[in-house]
Design a protein around this motif. Sequence first.
Motif, PDB file in Angstrom:
ATOM      1  N   LEU A 250     -13.445  13.151   7.565  1.00  0.00           N
ATOM      2  CA  LEU A 250     -14.468  13.946   8.232  1.00  0.00           C
ATOM      3  C   LEU A 250     -15.831  13.267   8.232  1.00  0.00           C
ATOM      4  O   LEU A 250     -16.562  13.316   9.236  1.00  0.00           O
ATOM      5  N   ILE A 251     -16.209  12.629   7.140  1.00  0.00           N
ATOM      6  CA  ILE A 251     -17.543  12.039   7.053  1.00  0.00           C
ATOM      7  C   ILE A 251     -17.620  10.636   7.652  1.00  0.00           C
ATOM      8  O   ILE A 251     -18.703  10.044   7.706  1.00  0.00           O
ATOM      9  N   ASP A 252     -16.509  10.104   8.127  1.00  0.00           N
ATOM     10  CA  ASP A 252     -16.498   8.793   8.772  1.00  0.00           C
ATOM     11  C   ASP A 252     -17.107   8.930  10.167  1.00  0.00           C
ATOM     12  O   ASP A 252     -16.575   9.657  11.004  1.00  0.00           O
ATOM     13  N   PRO A 253     -18.223   8.259  10.444  1.00  0.00           N
ATOM     14  CA  PRO A 253     -18.876   8.383  11.756  1.00  0.00           C
ATOM     15  C   PRO A 253     -17.956   8.047  12.925  1.00  0.00           C
ATOM     16  O   PRO A 253     -18.135   8.569  14.036  1.00  0.00           O
ATOM     17  N   ALA A 254     -16.963   7.210  12.673  1.00  0.00           N
ATOM     18  CA  ALA A 254     -16.041   6.834  13.744  1.00  0.00           C
ATOM     19  C   ALA A 254     -15.218   8.025  14.232  1.00  0.00           C
ATOM     20  O   ALA A 254     -14.677   7.991  15.350  1.00  0.00           O
ATOM     21  N   ASN A 255     -15.135   9.074  13.427  1.00  0.00           N
ATOM     22  CA  ASN A 255     -14.323  10.239  13.784  1.00  0.00           C
ATOM     23  C   ASN A 255     -15.153  11.398  14.329  1.00  0.00           C
ATOM     24  O   ASN A 255     -14.631  12.509  14.482  1.00  0.00           O
ATOM     25  N   LYS A 256     -16.425  11.172  14.621  1.00  0.00           N
ATOM     26  CA  LYS A 256     -17.317  12.261  15.018  1.00  0.00           C
ATOM     27  C   LYS A 256     -16.784  13.062  16.193  1.00  0.00           C
ATOM     28  O   LYS A 256     -16.724  14.295  16.138  1.00  0.00           O
ATOM     29  N   ALA A 257     -16.412  12.399  17.268  1.00  0.00           N
ATOM     30  CA  ALA A 257     -15.975  13.117  18.473  1.00  0.00           C
ATOM     31  C   ALA A 257     -14.758  13.981  18.189  1.00  0.00           C
ATOM     32  O   ALA A 257     -14.696  15.153  18.598  1.00  0.00           O
ATOM     33  N   GLU A 258     -13.784  13.420  17.472  1.00  0.00           N
ATOM     34  CA  GLU A 258     -12.577  14.190  17.175  1.00  0.00           C
ATOM     35  C   GLU A 258     -12.873  15.311  16.180  1.00  0.00           C
ATOM     36  O   GLU A 258     -12.314  16.412  16.290  1.00  0.00           O
ATOM     37  N   ALA A 259     -13.747  15.030  15.214  1.00  0.00           N
ATOM     38  CA  ALA A 259     -14.121  16.067  14.244  1.00  0.00           C
ATOM     39  C   ALA A 259     -14.779  17.250  14.947  1.00  0.00           C
ATOM     40  O   ALA A 259     -14.505  18.412  14.623  1.00  0.00           O
ATOM     41  N   MET A 260     -15.644  16.965  15.896  1.00  0.00           N
ATOM     42  CA  MET A 260     -16.300  18.037  16.642  1.00  0.00           C
ATOM     43  C   MET A 260     -15.294  18.809  17.488  1.00  0.00           C
ATOM     44  O   MET A 260     -15.383  20.042  17.604  1.00  0.00           O
ATOM     45  N   ALA A 261     -14.326  18.116  18.057  1.00  0.00           N
ATOM     46  CA  ALA A 261     -13.302  18.795  18.853  1.00  0.00           C
ATOM     47  C   ALA A 261     -12.466  19.730  17.986  1.00  0.00           C
ATOM     48  O   ALA A 261     -12.102  20.839  18.408  1.00  0.00           O
ATOM     49  N   ILE A 262     -12.177  19.305  16.756  1.00  0.00           N
ATOM     50  CA  ILE A 262     -11.427  20.161  15.835  1.00  0.00           C
ATOM     51  C   ILE A 262     -12.235  21.402  15.482  1.00  0.00           C
ATOM     52  O   ILE A 262     -11.710  22.527  15.487  1.00  0.00           O
ATOM     53  N   LEU A 263     -13.524  21.227  15.199  1.00  0.00           N
ATOM     54  CA  LEU A 263     -14.352  22.385  14.866  1.00  0.00           C
ATOM     55  C   LEU A 263     -14.428  23.361  16.037  1.00  0.00           C
ATOM     56  O   LEU A 263     -14.334  24.577  15.850  1.00  0.00           O
ATOM     57  N   LYS A 264     -14.589  22.834  17.245  1.00  0.00           N
ATOM     58  CA  LYS A 264     -14.644  23.699  18.430  1.00  0.00           C
ATOM     59  C   LYS A 264     -13.368  24.515  18.585  1.00  0.00           C
ATOM     60  O   LYS A 264     -13.406  25.678  19.011  1.00  0.00           O
TER      61      LYS A 264
END
Length: 335
Positions: A250-264
């Motif tokens: 989760l805290i890996d910046p490379a995963n930001k877009a996917e992390a945000m999609a999961i939260l949405k």
Amino acid sequence: MSMKNISRLLRSAGVIVAVTAAAFLGGAQDGSAATPEPLMMSYVPGNSGSWDIFVGIEKGMFAKEGFAPQRVILQNAIESAQLMVTGAVNMAVAQSAALLTAISHGAQDIKIIAAPENRIDWYLSARPDIKTAKDLKGKLVGSAQLQAADSWLTEDWIDSQGLTKKEWGIIAIGTSGAKFAALQRGSIAAAILYQPVGFLAEARGFTTLYHFADGKPMPPLLYAVNQKWAAEKKHGIRLSHALVEAHHWLIDPANKAEAMAILKKYNKQNDAITEKSYEYFIGKRKLMNDDAAVDIAGLDNEIAVMAKHGGLPPGITKLSPNQYMLPKALGGLYH
């Protein structure tokens, strides 16, 4: 104190839980991924504070450890703690005070395994016409529950702003969605909103009176398990592995877009609110833990608040980590 009495203690805060224990019985004896065991968890799917759980589900961290995650519906932290006391869940997600209350009153098998955040993400949000704490005089504030940190910390902050407890009132309403609905209707003047509902309220013109993250550091949520369950088939170690892996991802910046999609997917908010959540929890403000570990110093701050407001048994002002933490050998995460 017996489990029955502890459950009664939690119900005294105004919550009654009905669950079907059969829902979580059974599971694989070897804990293998081929025959996953049900992992019953009580959490609110819309709260950003459980982002690591969402990631663990969506990215297969729990499945990798041989678990099939399932959610038990709840309305507040006291209800989640009661589910843990009655054995209806394998992992309870709840406000620190609710779990520590149960533990301090004799629920010795309940132990803390992890914490998702270092600081509190809540907002004290108010109607647009309310600009300061003193504007709350003669008005009501909505909370999830009364005998918990959100209510106590709100009382302390309003008191620090020059308004005594006799000059305003607080009422238990439920989830942040229910509190925000009451705030929009005008039934209450302010509400303690968890994220992302606090961000949503601010975006719609409601006043943010207080950022709880500006107060002393303390974990707003704790993850609890039964120690006997944790010791069986390395449940605790496997669960902690999944949580740590979820946090690292989760805290890996490379995963930001996917992390945000999961939260949405879980909280159903728009891109702007989701971006705000990312910056608050992971980016600039960084409330989310790097490693899912409990910050004992922060939890000491929470325990001091509990002692001040009568949340501990008479005569008790402190708790030691060995009273509430799952041993590291069984998967406990703390520093």
